[in-house]
Scaffold this motif. Structure first.
Motif, PDB file in Angstrom:
ATOM      1  N   LYS A 251      10.067   2.112   3.716  1.00  0.00           N
ATOM      2  CA  LYS A 251       9.655   1.507   5.051  1.00  0.00           C
ATOM      3  C   LYS A 251       8.189   1.870   5.528  1.00  0.00           C
ATOM      4  CE  LYS A 251      13.963   1.843   7.873  1.00  0.00           C
ATOM      5  NZ  LYS A 251      14.789   1.827   6.618  1.00  0.00           N
ATOM      6  N   GLU A 252       7.410   2.606   4.589  1.00  0.00           N
ATOM      7  CA  GLU A 252       6.046   2.719   4.630  1.00  0.00           C
ATOM      8  C   GLU A 252       5.514   2.039   3.469  1.00  0.00           C
ATOM      9  OE1 GLU A 252       2.504   3.736   4.919  1.00  0.00           O
ATOM     10  OE2 GLU A 252       3.366   4.559   3.169  1.00  0.00           O
ATOM     11  N   GLU A 253       4.609   1.120   3.762  1.00  0.00           N
ATOM     12  CA  GLU A 253       4.190   0.095   2.604  1.00  0.00           C
ATOM     13  C   GLU A 253       3.281   0.658   1.759  1.00  0.00           C
ATOM     14  OE1 GLU A 253       0.207  -2.183   4.555  1.00  0.00           O
ATOM     15  OE2 GLU A 253       2.295  -2.971   5.055  1.00  0.00           O
TER      16      GLU A 253
ATOM     17  N   CYS B 119      14.848  -4.191  -4.756  1.00  0.00           N
ATOM     18  CA  CYS B 119      15.635  -4.912  -3.549  1.00  0.00           C
ATOM     19  C   CYS B 119      15.865  -3.967  -2.424  1.00  0.00           C
ATOM     20  CB  CYS B 119      17.135  -5.043  -4.371  1.00  0.00           C
ATOM     21  SG  CYS B 119      17.026  -5.867  -5.918  1.00  0.00           S
ATOM     22  N   LYS B 120      15.057  -4.288  -1.406  1.00  0.00           N
ATOM     23  CA  LYS B 120      15.013  -3.430  -0.202  1.00  0.00           C
ATOM     24  C   LYS B 120      16.248  -3.048   0.461  1.00  0.00           C
ATOM     25  CE  LYS B 120      11.251  -5.910   0.863  1.00  0.00           C
ATOM     26  NZ  LYS B 120      10.075  -5.811   1.767  1.00  0.00           N
ATOM     27  N   LYS B 121      17.233  -3.989   0.452  1.00  0.00           N
ATOM     28  CA  LYS B 121      18.286  -3.724   1.312  1.00  0.00           C
ATOM     29  C   LYS B 121      19.308  -2.845   0.602  1.00  0.00           C
ATOM     30  CE  LYS B 121      18.631  -8.237   4.083  1.00  0.00           C
ATOM     31  NZ  LYS B 121      19.510  -9.293   4.322  1.00  0.00           N
TER      32      LYS B 121
ATOM     33  N   LYS C   4      11.464  -8.352   9.523  1.00  0.00           N
ATOM     34  CA  LYS C   4      10.766  -9.639   9.423  1.00  0.00           C
ATOM     35  C   LYS C   4      10.050  -9.607   8.034  1.00  0.00           C
ATOM     36  CE  LYS C   4       9.668 -10.314  14.167  1.00  0.00           C
ATOM     37  NZ  LYS C   4       8.460 -10.454  15.330  1.00  0.00           N
ATOM     38  N   SER C   5      10.279  -8.387   6.993  1.00  0.00           N
ATOM     39  CA  SER C   5       9.586  -8.860   5.970  1.00  0.00           C
ATOM     40  C   SER C   5      10.613  -9.232   4.903  1.00  0.00           C
ATOM     41  CB  SER C   5       9.034  -7.249   5.489  1.00  0.00           C
ATOM     42  OG  SER C   5      10.191  -6.347   5.323  1.00  0.00           O
TER      43      SER C   5
ATOM     44  N   ARG D 288       5.306  -5.532   1.122  1.00  0.00           N
ATOM     45  CA  ARG D 288       5.725  -4.116   0.554  1.00  0.00           C
ATOM     46  C   ARG D 288       6.416  -3.343   1.506  1.00  0.00           C
ATOM     47  NH1 ARG D 288      -0.351  -2.442   0.530  1.00  0.00           N
ATOM     48  NH2 ARG D 288      -0.622  -4.389   1.718  1.00  0.00           N
ATOM     49  N   SER D 289       6.360  -3.684   2.970  1.00  0.00           N
ATOM     50  CA  SER D 289       7.173  -2.984   3.773  1.00  0.00           C
ATOM     51  C   SER D 289       8.450  -3.346   3.886  1.00  0.00           C
ATOM     52  CB  SER D 289       6.513  -2.969   5.249  1.00  0.00           C
ATOM     53  OG  SER D 289       6.332  -4.455   5.612  1.00  0.00           O
TER      54      SER D 289
END
Length: 264
Positions: A120-122, A109-111, A38-39, A33-34
């Motif tokens: 950034k806050e899960e 798609c976090k990027k 590294k996620s 989720r975060s």
């Protein structure tokens, strides 16, 4: 009509009047989720949806799947325990053949997220994704004239009281598109796939979708599992990316990064 507004529910097995039909959704996720270095680059939340009257068919399907995979009766089916490509492909193909089942999923798609919700806050990331899922579940229920109850696979550090608080905040949010009249007023529940058999369908669909987006340690993705599942996705005509497989965000940059999604 905007890109995210509800639309007619076109899944053939559920077309037509269905007054007071009970509907069930089993939701699980794949990926972290975060949003950290590294996620995972993607976070997927998927719902396996069926009518209450189809529960025996779903149970029989999972029982057959265990036999196919040489598992014991009642074995907890989990994607991470499917060791071979052949087993994973068989599971995806088998799910695709179940006409009583509908899938609706959100792929974050976090990027690609540059502004807005802080992924950034899960906890925020999880709840914001859940909102997208709940909106689509309620549209399905509305078009089917049903009342939907949803069940979430329990996640670490997330309590039922937090879910109730979030549901309450969504009800007061004028931008939230959940059709609350078609959602169980008691709210969702939390459970473990080991104990709630139907949540295993959520696990299998979420992970199959995730593998189409998230590279493995060698940088490879496997889109075939997702492609096999496409007959079961909720869609309006040819439109998959608003309803059955919502991409977040879905803009020109994302479309260019995932051109194969538009062809599903």
């Amino acid at each position: 009509m905007s890109h995210d507004e509800p639309s007619p529910w076109s899944r053939v097995p559920l077309v037509g009047p269905m007054p007071n039909k009970g509907m069930l959704a089993y939701i699980d996720e794949a990926g972290q989720r975060s949003h950290t270095p590294k996620s995972s680059d993607h976070f997927v939340m998927s719902a396996a949806i069926l009518l209450e009257e189809d529960l025996p068919r779903a149970q029989a399907f999972l029982a057959r799947l265990r036999i196919d995979l040489n598992r014991q009766p009642g074995h907890h089916l989990s994607w991470k325990n499917l060791r071979s490509h052949s087993d994973r492909l068989h599971v995806s193909k088998s799910i695709a053949q179940q006409e009583w089942l509908t899938i609706s999923a959100v792929v974050v798609c976090k990027k690609m997220i540059m502004q807005g919700v802080d992924y950034k806050e899960e906890k925020i990331a999880y709840l914001h994704t859940l909102r997208f899922v709940l909106e689509r579940l309620s549209w399905l229920a509305r078009e089917g004239d049903g009342l939907l109850t949803y069940h979430l696979a329990h996640v670490v550090r997330f309590k039922l009281s937090q879910l109730r608080e979030y549901e309450s905040s969504l009800r007061g949010n004028p931008y939230c598109r959940v059709a609350w009249n078609h959602m169980d007023p008691a709210g969702g529940s939390l459970g473990q796939p080991q104990e709630s058999e139907m949540l295993q369908l959520g696990d299998l669909t979420a992970s199959a979708i995730f593998r189409g987006f998230e590279p493995d340690k060698y940088g490879y993705t496997e889109t075939r599992y997702l492609q096999e599942l496409t007959p079961r996705f909720y869609r309006r005509g040819a439109n998959l990316t608003s309803y059955g497989l919502k991409m977040h965000p879905w803009n020109e940059t994302t479309k260019a990064a995932y051109p194969w999604v538009a062809a599903l």
